[in-house]
Design a protein around this motif. Sequence first.
Motif, PDB file in Angstrom:
ATOM      1  N   LEU A 202      -6.331  -4.412  -1.574  1.00 44.08           N
ATOM      2  CA  LEU A 202      -7.262  -4.729  -0.495  1.00 44.08           C
ATOM      3  C   LEU A 202      -8.272  -5.798  -0.916  1.00 44.08           C
ATOM      4  O   LEU A 202      -8.542  -6.736  -0.163  1.00 44.08           O
ATOM      5  CB  LEU A 202      -7.984  -3.469  -0.025  1.00 44.08           C
ATOM      6  CG  LEU A 202      -7.115  -2.462   0.729  1.00 44.08           C
ATOM      7  CD1 LEU A 202      -7.910  -1.205   1.042  1.00 44.08           C
ATOM      8  CD2 LEU A 202      -6.578  -3.078   2.002  1.00 44.08           C
ATOM      9  N   ILE A 203      -8.812  -5.669  -2.105  1.00 40.28           N
ATOM     10  CA  ILE A 203      -9.761  -6.671  -2.596  1.00 40.28           C
ATOM     11  C   ILE A 203      -9.061  -8.018  -2.743  1.00 40.28           C
ATOM     12  O   ILE A 203      -9.603  -9.057  -2.359  1.00 40.28           O
ATOM     13  CB  ILE A 203     -10.390  -6.219  -3.930  1.00 40.28           C
ATOM     14  CG1 ILE A 203     -11.320  -5.040  -3.691  1.00 40.28           C
ATOM     15  CG2 ILE A 203     -11.149  -7.366  -4.595  1.00 40.28           C
ATOM     16  CD1 ILE A 203     -11.836  -4.396  -4.958  1.00 40.28           C
TER      17      ILE A 203
ATOM     18  N   GLU B 219      -4.363   5.246  -6.316  1.00 41.11           N
ATOM     19  CA  GLU B 219      -5.420   4.756  -5.423  1.00 41.11           C
ATOM     20  C   GLU B 219      -6.068   3.471  -5.937  1.00 41.11           C
ATOM     21  O   GLU B 219      -6.481   2.622  -5.149  1.00 41.11           O
ATOM     22  CB  GLU B 219      -6.486   5.843  -5.263  1.00 41.11           C
ATOM     23  CG  GLU B 219      -7.466   5.571  -4.153  1.00 41.11           C
ATOM     24  CD  GLU B 219      -8.382   6.752  -3.921  1.00 41.11           C
ATOM     25  OE1 GLU B 219      -9.596   6.521  -3.884  1.00 41.11           O
ATOM     26  OE2 GLU B 219      -7.878   7.878  -3.785  1.00 41.11           O
ATOM     27  N   ASN B 220      -6.161   3.315  -7.248  1.00 43.02           N
ATOM     28  CA  ASN B 220      -6.759   2.109  -7.819  1.00 43.02           C
ATOM     29  C   ASN B 220      -5.952   0.865  -7.454  1.00 43.02           C
ATOM     30  O   ASN B 220      -6.517  -0.200  -7.213  1.00 43.02           O
ATOM     31  CB  ASN B 220      -6.882   2.224  -9.333  1.00 43.02           C
ATOM     32  CG  ASN B 220      -7.891   3.270  -9.750  1.00 43.02           C
ATOM     33  OD1 ASN B 220      -8.846   3.535  -9.025  1.00 43.02           O
ATOM     34  ND2 ASN B 220      -7.673   3.880 -10.896  1.00 43.02           N
TER      35      ASN B 220
ATOM     36  N   LEU C 134       0.817  -1.206   0.000  1.00 46.48           N
ATOM     37  CA  LEU C 134       0.000   0.000   0.000  1.00 46.48           C
ATOM     38  C   LEU C 134       0.857   1.265   0.000  1.00 46.48           C
ATOM     39  O   LEU C 134       0.499   2.267  -0.615  1.00 46.48           O
ATOM     40  CB  LEU C 134      -0.954   0.002   1.197  1.00 46.48           C
ATOM     41  CG  LEU C 134      -2.070  -1.040   1.164  1.00 46.48           C
ATOM     42  CD1 LEU C 134      -2.885  -0.981   2.446  1.00 46.48           C
ATOM     43  CD2 LEU C 134      -2.962  -0.827  -0.043  1.00 46.48           C
ATOM     44  N   LYS C 135       1.980   1.231   0.716  1.00 47.97           N
ATOM     45  CA  LYS C 135       2.865   2.401   0.751  1.00 47.97           C
ATOM     46  C   LYS C 135       3.513   2.656  -0.605  1.00 47.97           C
ATOM     47  O   LYS C 135       3.707   3.797  -1.002  1.00 47.97           O
ATOM     48  CB  LYS C 135       3.952   2.205   1.808  1.00 47.97           C
ATOM     49  CG  LYS C 135       3.430   2.326   3.223  1.00 47.97           C
ATOM     50  CD  LYS C 135       4.539   2.099   4.226  1.00 47.97           C
ATOM     51  CE  LYS C 135       3.989   2.118   5.643  1.00 47.97           C
ATOM     52  NZ  LYS C 135       5.017   1.806   6.643  1.00 47.97           N
TER      53      LYS C 135
END
Length: 74
Positions: A30-31, A23-24, A17-18
């Motif tokens: 996450l999904i 953003e996509n 994530l970092k």
Amino acid sequence: MRSLAIALAHVNIENKLKSAPDENYQIGVLIGSFVPFIVLVGLAYFLYYRTKKKKKILINNIRNYVKNKNNQTI
């Protein structure tokens, strides 16, 4: 062998994530981290339902057997 599989499967989501380009990508990570959990829950539900159905059929067969056995005359 098991520790090797666990080490290969272990993914550090925080680092992904970092280092996400946008953003996509973060949403995709996450999904993707929830998909295995959802699949396992679905599999557990399917196995539970199948076992419950087999148990119900087995109980009905035993009841029918006992009923038929009691109706037979010697």
